[in-house]
Design an enzyme around this catalytic site. Structure first.
Site: not given
Length: 329
Positions: A173-175, A200
């Site tokens: 998710d994200s990074a 994500v």
């Protein structure tokens, strides 16, 4: 949210970079993480029945480790013939906060391992700014190679009696989604089969406004200063800023080499990164990559909402989608 600047805190120490609510870096080199510092021990989770343990990736990489999750199904059926899918997960946090041992990710992956009936390897890579990119990518790739090599030796939770190595998935998710993207490309380059990649709310960006509608472009512009400052903190040797291929996939000529034939992308419509999620699918489809990508949007939700409110209607729907994706033949 604040951005990179020279300020004074209450104690009079000079602040070189202020990226609240994530991190501060002081001129004397001290790093203050404002979020994602709590940790919880591994072990049997009473609510889901999932067991977990922490492992070192290799003797040569003492600073790189992982938390493994074994679902209740395998604990209760150790001699069962069916092998389980394997998910290699990379946590988010802007490359600079959170760990694989935080309660946020521990709770999420206990739930995911339980509901999807998958073995999970949650990678704890080294973080910026002490270890700037590409260290996180290198650590993550070392973890993937360690997992693949476990087919023959090393941790018993990852042997090929338990894990179906034809169903290895990469997610984050994200990074962590950014990392998962790059790991899928590297897997393709090195001939390692990945059954699917899950991104994500991925951390991508670009110099120019990105997004299919005015709201997305406006959100991109409003957050760009913060995102670019953070990117230059975690990747100080970047020459192209937000058009660096590491953060803008449209500038990466290797995109078509992605080793996964299926990519699932989650976005949230109140997330400033919503537009780049759709943009990622667009550039992936145009790259010459031979796979299929799908975007799933959560209405009325913000960035990584599912981690903080896992019982919400949107988070439950998201989990159901993940379960289906991870269990496709």
């Amino acid at each position: 949210m604040a951005s990179s600047a020279e300020n004074e805190n209450d104690n009079g120490s000079a602040v070189a970079h202020d990226f609240r609510p994530l991190i501060r870096v002081y001129k004397d080199g001290r790093v203050e993480r404002l979020l994602g510092t709590a940790t919880v021990p591994a072990g049997l989770d009473a609510q889901t029945g999932v067991d977990s343990k922490d492992v070192k990736i290799s003797d040569a990489l003492d600073t790189v480790s992982a938390r493994l999750y074994l679902p209740k199904f395998m604990l209760n059926n150790p001699e069962q013939d069916p092998q389980l899918p394997l998910l290699i997960y990379f946590h988010g946090g802007g490359f600079c906060i959170e760990t694989a041992f935080s309660p946020t990710y521990h709770n999420h992956l206990n739930l995911l391992a339980s509901q999807a009936n998958v073995v999970v390897v949650s990678v704890d890579y080294r973080r910026a700014p002490e270890f700037p990119l590409p260290v996180a990518y290198d650590d993550s790739w070392a973890a993937i190679k360690w997992v693949i090599n476990n087919q023959a030796d090393a941790d018993p939770w990852l042997n090929d009696r338990i894990v179906d190595y034809s169903r290895v998935f990469i997610a984050g998710d994200s990074a962590g989604a950014n990392i998962a993207h790059h790991m899928a490309i590297r897997a393709g380059i090195e001939g390692i089969n990945v059954a699917g990649a899950i991104l994500v709310h991925p951390f991508f960006s670009g110099v120019d406004p990105i997004g299919g509608n005015e709201a997305d472009r406006r959100a991109h512009l409003q957050s760009r200063r913060f995102v670019e400052g953070l990117w230059r903190l975690v990747c100080p040797n970047t020459r192209m800023g937000l058009d660096d291929p590491l953060v803008n996939p449209s500038f990466d000529p290797r995109l078509k080499l992605m080793g996964s034939k299926k990519v699932l992308i989650f976005v949230a419509d109140k997330d400033s990164l919503r537009g780049v999620g759709f943009y990622y699918k667009e550039v992936l489809d145009k790259s010459g990559w031979a796979g299929a990508a799908e975007v799933v949007e959560a209405k009325g939700e913000g960035h990584v909402f599912h981690l903080f409110n896992p019982s919400s209607e949107s988070a439950v729907a998201m989990m159901k989608k993940l379960v289906v994706f991870l269990n496709q033949s």
